[in-house]
Design a protein around this motif. Structure first.
Motif, PDB file in Angstrom:
ATOM      1  N   UNK A 157       0.895  58.703  31.703  1.00  0.00           N
ATOM      2  CA  UNK A 157      -0.010  59.706  32.261  1.00  0.00           C
ATOM      3  C   UNK A 157       0.398  60.092  33.681  1.00  0.00           C
ATOM      4  N   UNK A 158       0.576  59.104  34.559  1.00  0.00           N
ATOM      5  CA  UNK A 158       0.887  59.429  35.950  1.00  0.00           C
ATOM      6  C   UNK A 158       1.550  58.238  36.632  1.00  0.00           C
ATOM      7  N   UNK A 159       1.994  58.458  37.877  1.00  0.00           N
ATOM      8  CA  UNK A 159       2.551  57.403  38.715  1.00  0.00           C
ATOM      9  C   UNK A 159       1.891  57.467  40.087  1.00  0.00           C
ATOM     10  N   UNK A 160       1.955  56.361  40.807  1.00  0.00           N
ATOM     11  CA  UNK A 160       1.491  56.302  42.201  1.00  0.00           C
ATOM     12  C   UNK A 160       2.646  55.786  43.060  1.00  0.00           C
ATOM     13  N   UNK A 161       2.687  56.233  44.325  1.00  0.00           N
ATOM     14  CA  UNK A 161       3.859  55.913  45.145  1.00  0.00           C
ATOM     15  C   UNK A 161       3.555  55.192  46.447  1.00  0.00           C
ATOM     16  N   UNK A 162       2.300  55.069  46.875  1.00  0.00           N
ATOM     17  CA  UNK A 162       1.985  54.433  48.155  1.00  0.00           C
ATOM     18  C   UNK A 162       1.203  53.144  47.895  1.00  0.00           C
ATOM     19  N   UNK A 163       1.809  52.026  48.295  1.00  0.00           N
ATOM     20  CA  UNK A 163       1.145  50.725  48.160  1.00  0.00           C
ATOM     21  C   UNK A 163       0.448  50.397  49.479  1.00  0.00           C
ATOM     22  N   UNK A 164      -0.845  50.072  49.415  1.00  0.00           N
ATOM     23  CA  UNK A 164      -1.645  49.861  50.622  1.00  0.00           C
ATOM     24  C   UNK A 164      -1.853  48.398  50.988  1.00  0.00           C
ATOM     25  N   UNK A 165      -1.446  47.490  50.125  1.00  0.00           N
ATOM     26  CA  UNK A 165      -1.755  46.080  50.325  1.00  0.00           C
ATOM     27  C   UNK A 165      -2.937  45.633  49.484  1.00  0.00           C
ATOM     28  N   UNK A 166      -3.738  46.593  49.008  1.00  0.00           N
ATOM     29  CA  UNK A 166      -4.877  46.309  48.132  1.00  0.00           C
ATOM     30  C   UNK A 166      -4.761  47.022  46.799  1.00  0.00           C
ATOM     31  N   UNK A 167      -4.010  48.137  46.769  1.00  0.00           N
ATOM     32  CA  UNK A 167      -3.879  48.930  45.565  1.00  0.00           C
ATOM     33  C   UNK A 167      -2.933  50.092  45.791  1.00  0.00           C
ATOM     34  N   UNK A 168      -3.123  51.179  45.020  1.00  0.00           N
ATOM     35  CA  UNK A 168      -2.206  52.318  45.048  1.00  0.00           C
ATOM     36  C   UNK A 168      -2.958  53.616  45.320  1.00  0.00           C
ATOM     37  N   UNK A 217       1.365  54.465  35.051  1.00  0.00           N
ATOM     38  CA  UNK A 217       0.122  54.178  34.339  1.00  0.00           C
ATOM     39  C   UNK A 217       0.059  54.975  33.043  1.00  0.00           C
ATOM     40  N   UNK A 218      -0.658  54.432  32.100  1.00  0.00           N
ATOM     41  CA  UNK A 218      -0.862  55.113  30.822  1.00  0.00           C
ATOM     42  C   UNK A 218      -1.400  54.133  29.799  1.00  0.00           C
ATOM     43  N   UNK A 219      -0.767  54.124  28.622  1.00  0.00           N
ATOM     44  CA  UNK A 219      -1.208  53.251  27.539  1.00  0.00           C
ATOM     45  C   UNK A 219      -0.009  52.568  26.902  1.00  0.00           C
ATOM     46  N   UNK A 220      -0.238  51.338  26.454  1.00  0.00           N
ATOM     47  CA  UNK A 220       0.755  50.634  25.648  1.00  0.00           C
ATOM     48  C   UNK A 220       0.876  51.322  24.287  1.00  0.00           C
ATOM     49  N   UNK A 221       1.903  50.982  23.490  1.00  0.00           N
ATOM     50  CA  UNK A 221       2.145  51.731  22.239  1.00  0.00           C
ATOM     51  C   UNK A 221       0.971  51.765  21.276  1.00  0.00           C
ATOM     52  N   UNK A 222       0.083  50.759  21.282  1.00  0.00           N
ATOM     53  CA  UNK A 222      -1.054  50.762  20.365  1.00  0.00           C
ATOM     54  C   UNK A 222      -0.763  49.998  19.087  1.00  0.00           C
ATOM     55  N   UNK A 223      -1.692  50.075  18.151  1.00  0.00           N
ATOM     56  CA  UNK A 223      -1.611  49.332  16.905  1.00  0.00           C
ATOM     57  C   UNK A 223      -1.126  50.236  15.771  1.00  0.00           C
TER      58      UNK A 223
END
Length: 725
Positions: free
Chosen positions: A277-288, A499-505
Motif C-alpha cells: 500500500x505505502x512506505x514511510x521514510x522518516x524514523x522518529x525513535x518512536x515510529x514512522x 506496509x500492506x498485507x501478507x499474501x493471505x490464505x
C-alpha cells in the motif's frame, strides 16, 4: 434423589447456564481458544458443591483438573515433570511482573491460571447465592450488563444471548423468591408446592419472552450514543490493547493487539504476492512519519494506462492479472510488486505519490473514491542475484545522492549500540545484499520471538528499536521491520519501511485457473525495502515466521557456493500451507536434553501411568458419588462396637452431620427439638425426637443414665441407615 435435591439441582443448572453466557463470547472477543476447559471446570466445580464434598476433597480435585488443563494447553509436547519445573519458573517470573504492576507482559499461562482461580471463586459464590442467601439478582444484573456491553462495543452479537438470559434469569429469580416465601412462612409440603408452581411459571415466562421477541419493535427515540462514546474513547485511548488491521497512523509503534478475522479482500491471481500500500521514510525513535518533501512529483495515471512505478531490471516476465474484491473498502490501492496498470469499474484515474509510493484512486470529479473492485496488471518481480551482490555503494548524480540522504535518515538520539550491532553482524560482507541478509538472518535466531500480546511500548526516554533489539526481543512485524531498516540505515544503506498485507490464505482456484487468496485484518503486515541502484526497491522479510515471496534468480555463473535464494512458491500443495507464526516456545532437541531422569521415565511409561491415573480417578469418583451409601455404614461400624457411654454425644453429632448431608438442613436458630420433629415428619417416625430428648438430658441436665449407649445405639443406627436412602 429426593425432591429437595431435585430443586437444588435445578437451581445449580440454571446458575451454570447464566455463568456459561460469560464464557461463550471469549473465543470471539479474546485470543482464548480453549474455552471448553473452563466450561468443564465450572461444571465440575458446581457438581462438587452440589454433592457437598468437604474442602479436603474438592480442593485437590479442582487443583488437579487445573493442572491437567494448563498442561494440555501450554505443554507443547514437553514431558510432564520438565513442564512442572518450567511452570514453577514461569509463575515466579509472572509474580514478579504482578508486583511491579507490569500487567501487559503477563504470560498467557499465568492469565489462564488466574482465570481458573476466578472461576473457582465464582462457583463458590454461586453456591452461596443459590443455597444460602437465595438471592441471585446482583449476578443476573451483571450478566445482562456484560452481554449488552459486548454486543454494543465488540463483534459479539448478543441478541440470542439476551433472550436466553431473560428466560433463565426470570425462572431463577421466581423460584428463589417462592422458596424464600415458603421458608419464611414455614409452610408444609414445600417441595410439592414448588413442583406445582414451576410448570406454569416456566410456561408464562417463555410465552412472554416469545411474544416480546416476535412483536414488531418501534424505532429508537434517541440517537445512538455509541458512535459518540467510541469517538471519545478513541481520543482518550493511549497505548492499550488494539485490534489488528491496517492503519494510517504509525507515529507511535508498540503495544499489544488482538486478532481480527474479518475479511478485507479476496484476490484472484496466479502468483503469491505481498500486497503493498505505502512506505514511510522518516524514523522518529518512536515510529514512522512521511517526510515533508514537496508533492510536486505527484503524477496522474489513467485507468488502463501502463506505467511502471516499480523499477525492476528483469522486465521480460509474463504479464499477470490480479482481480481484487473488497469487503472493507479503503481510499487507497492495494497492489503487487511489478505494477503496470489498473482498471476500475467506473471512470477515473490514479494519483501516484512518490513520497509514500502510494496509489490513490480519484473520480472524474477529482474526488478521492473507495473502489470495491478493480484489476491490476503486473509483471512478477524478479531480481538478479549477481546485480544484488554487485551493489557496494551508490555512484551517481545529485538525484541518487538526495535519495541516499533521504533513506539513511536516523534520529540523533539513536543509541550507539544499535550501530555497533549492525557493524558487528555485517563485518564479514562487502556488498549491500549480503549485509541485508546477515541482518535479516539475525532476527531468525532463538534470541527473538514473535508475540502479539506481550509487546512493550517504549518509555519517553527510550528508542523503539533499541528497546526491541536489546531489552524485550519480543514483538511482531513492526518491531522486526523497523529494526532492520534502522540497522541498514546506520550502515549508510538506503532502506525504507513498507506496509500492506501478507499474501493471505489460499482458498482454491477460480474458473480461469487463477488462485484465490483471502486476506483478513490479521494479514496486515510491514516489511523492509532496500534500494539497489540498478534494480530499484527490493523487499526483505525479517519478521520471524514469515516468508518473503519474491523471486531471486541465481545468475552467478562462476560462484558455485552462492547463497541459496528465495523463489516464488509454486504448486497447490505449497499454497495450502498457511503463513506460520512462530511458536512461543522452541520445541527442539535442546528442551529434551534438559529433561531430568524422572521426566524420561515418565515419557517411557506414560501409558501405564496414564491408565493408573484413570483407574484411580474412576475409583475415586465412584467412592465420591456413592459416599451417601458407604459413609453411614462406616460410621455405624465405627460406633457399633463402642462400649463407653460417653460415645453417645459424639455419635449424636455425627448423625446431625449426616442428616444435613442428606438434605435435612437445620435452619439457623432452630432448636434441636424443633429440628428433631422436622426429621421425624420426614421419615414418619419418632426416633429422632426420642434420641434428642436423651441427648438434652445428658448435655443440659447432667443425667448419666441418658448416656447409656447400649439403650440408644439401635435407634441411632436406624436413623443413620435412613440417611442412605
Amino acid at each position: 434423589m429426593n425432591s429437595g435435591k431435585i430443586f437444588t439441582f435445578v437451581l445449580y443448572a440454571l446458575g451454570f447456564m447464566l455463568l456459561w453466557e460469560w464464557l461463550l463470547p471469549l473465543e470471539q472477543i479474546t485470543k482464548t481458544s480453549e474455552v471448553h476447559y473452563f466450561i468443564i471446570f465450572v461444571i465440575f466445580s458446581l457438581l462438587l458443591n452440589f454433592f457437598h464434598f468437604p474442602w479436603y476433597i474438592t480442593w485437590p480435585v479442582k487443583g488437579a483438573f487445573i493442572l491437567y488443563s494448563l498442561y494440555a494447553i501450554f505443554s507443547n509436547d514437553l514431558g510432564f515433570l520438565p513442564w512442572i519445573f518450567e511452570m514453577l519458573a514461569a509463575i515466579k517470573a509472572d509474580i514478579a511482573l504482578v508486583l511491579s504492576r507490569d500487567w501487559l507482559n503477563l504470560s498467557s499461562f499465568f492469565r489462564s491460571l488466574l482465570f481458573f482461580l476466578l472461576l473457582w471463586q465464582i462457583t463458590y459464590l454461586l453456591r452461596y447465592w443459590l443455597t444460602v442467601k437465595r438471592k441471585i439478582f446482583a449476578f443476573y444484573f451483571m450478566t445482562v450488563f456484560y452481554i449488552a456491553s459486548l454486543d454494543t462495543f465488540t463483534e459479539y452479537h448478543g441478541d440470542r444471548a439476551i433472550v436466553r438470559i431473560v428466560i433463565i434469569g426470570f425462572i431463577l429469580l421466581s423460584l428463589l423468591f417462592f422458596k424464600r416465601m415458603l421458608e419464611k412462612e414455614k409452610m408444609e409440603g414445600q417441595q410439592l408446592l414448588l413442583g406445582r408452581w414451576m410448570i406454569p411459571l416456566i410456561f408464562m415466562i417463555c410465552f412472554g419472552v416469545a411474544i416480546g421477541y416476535l412483536s414488531p419493535k418501534a424505532a429508537p427515540i434517541w440517537p445512538d450514543p455509541v458512535p459518540f462514546i467510541e469517538s471519545k474513547a478513541e481520543n482518550m485511548r493511549g497505548a492499550g490493547v488494539s485490534k489488528i488491521g491496517y492503519g494510517m497512523d504509525d507515529t507511535q509503534l508498540g503495544g499489544p493487539f488482538i486478532n481480527d478475522d474479518r475479511v478485507v479482500f479476496t484476490v484472484a491471481t496466479p502468483t503469491r504476492q505481498y500486497w503493498k500500500i505505502e512506505t514511510k521514510d522518516v524514523y522518529t525513535g518512536k515510529g514512522w512519519i512521511a517526510s515533508d518533501q514537496a508533492s510536486e512529483g505527484m503524477m496522474e495515471i489513467q485507468y488502463g494506462e501502463e506505467h511502471r512505478i516499480d523499477a525492476i531490471s528483469l522486465s521480460d516476465n509474463p504479464v499477470r492479472e490480479a482481480t481484487f474484491d473488497f469487503d472493507i473498502v479503503y481510499p487507497h490501492v492495494v497492489r503487487p510488486y511489478g505494477f503496470l496498470s489498473m482498471e476500475g469499474e467506473d471512470a477515473g484515474f490514479l494519483r501516484y505519490d512518490p513520497r509514500l509510493d502510494k496509489l490513490i484512486p480519484y473520480s472524474e470529479g477529482l474526488k478521492e473514491v473507495r473502489l470495491p473492485k478493480y484489476t491490476i496488471k503486473y509483471t512478477p518481480a524478479s531480481y538478479s542475484l549477481m546485480e544484488l551482490r554487485g551493489t557496494k555503494g551508490i555512484q551517481g548524480g545529485a538525484g541518487l545522492s538526495a535519495l541516499r540522504k533521504q533513506y539513511t535518515q536516523l534520529p540523533e538520539t539513536l543509541p550507539e549500540r544499535v550501530r555497533n550491532l549492525a557493524v558487528e553482524l555485517t563485518a564479514e560482507h562487502d556488498n549491500w545484499y549480503d549485509k541485508a541478509l546477515a541482518i535479516e538472518k539475525h532476527f531468525q535466531t532463538g534470541e527473538f520471538s514473535y508475540d502479539q500480546t506481550r509487546v512493550a511500548v517504549p518509555a519517553e526516554d527510550e528508542d523503539y528499536v533499541d528497546q526491541f533489539l536489546f531489552d524485550t526481543k519480543r514483538g511482531y512485524c513492526d518491531n522486526f521491520s523497523t529494526s532492520m531498516v534502522v540497522m541498514l540505515r546506520s550502515l549508510d544503506i538506503p532502506a525504507r519501511w513498507a506496509k500492506g498485507y501478507a499474501p493471505g490464505q489460499y482458498k482454491g482456484t477460480a474458473d480461469d485457473d487463477n488462485r484465490i487468496y483471502e486476506i483478513t485484518n490479521n494479514e496486515a503486515h510491514s516489511w523492509v525495502e532496500v534500494f539497489f541502484p540498478s534494480l530499484g526497491w527490493v523487499p526483505f522479510e525479517p519478521t520471524k515466521g514469515f516468508n518473503n515471496p519474491v523471486n531471486i534468480l541465481n545468475d552467478e555463473k562462476n560462484d558455485s557456493s552462492a547463497t541459496p535464494v528465495a523463489n516464488q512458491d509454486s504448486g497447490e500443495a505449497s499454497e495450502n500451507q498457511p503463513q506460520k507464526k512462530e511458536k512461543k516456545k522452541e520445541s527442539s532437541a535442546n528442551t529434551r536434553d534438559k529433561e531430568t531422569k524422572s521426566g524420561k521415565l515418565f515419557n517411557k511409561y506414560w501409558v501405564t501411568i496414564g491408565l493408573g491415573v484413570i483407574i484411580i480417578g474412576i475409583a475415586a469418583a465412584g467412592l465420591l458419588l456413592s459416599r451417601n451409601r458407604w459413609i453411614p455404614r462406616l460410621l455405624i461400624w465405627k460406633y457399633k462396637n463402642k462400649q463407653e457411654d460417653e460415645i453417645f454425644a459424639s455419635a449424636y453429632a455425627a448423625l446431625l452431620k449426616r442428616l444435613e448431608r442428606a438434605g435435612l438442613r437445620r435452619e439457623p436458630g432452630q432448636t434441636l427439638r424443633s429440628y428433631a420433629a422436622y426429621v421425624d415428619s420426614h421419615f414418619d417416625t419418632a426416633d429422632m425426637s426420642h434420641l434428642t430428648e436423651r441427648y438434652e438430658k445428658l448435655v443440659y441436665g447432667g443425667d448419666g443414665d441418658a448416656a447409656n449407649w447400649e439403650y440408644t445405639k439401635e435407634v441411632w443406627e436406624s436413623l443413620m441407615k435412613r440417611t442412605m436412602d
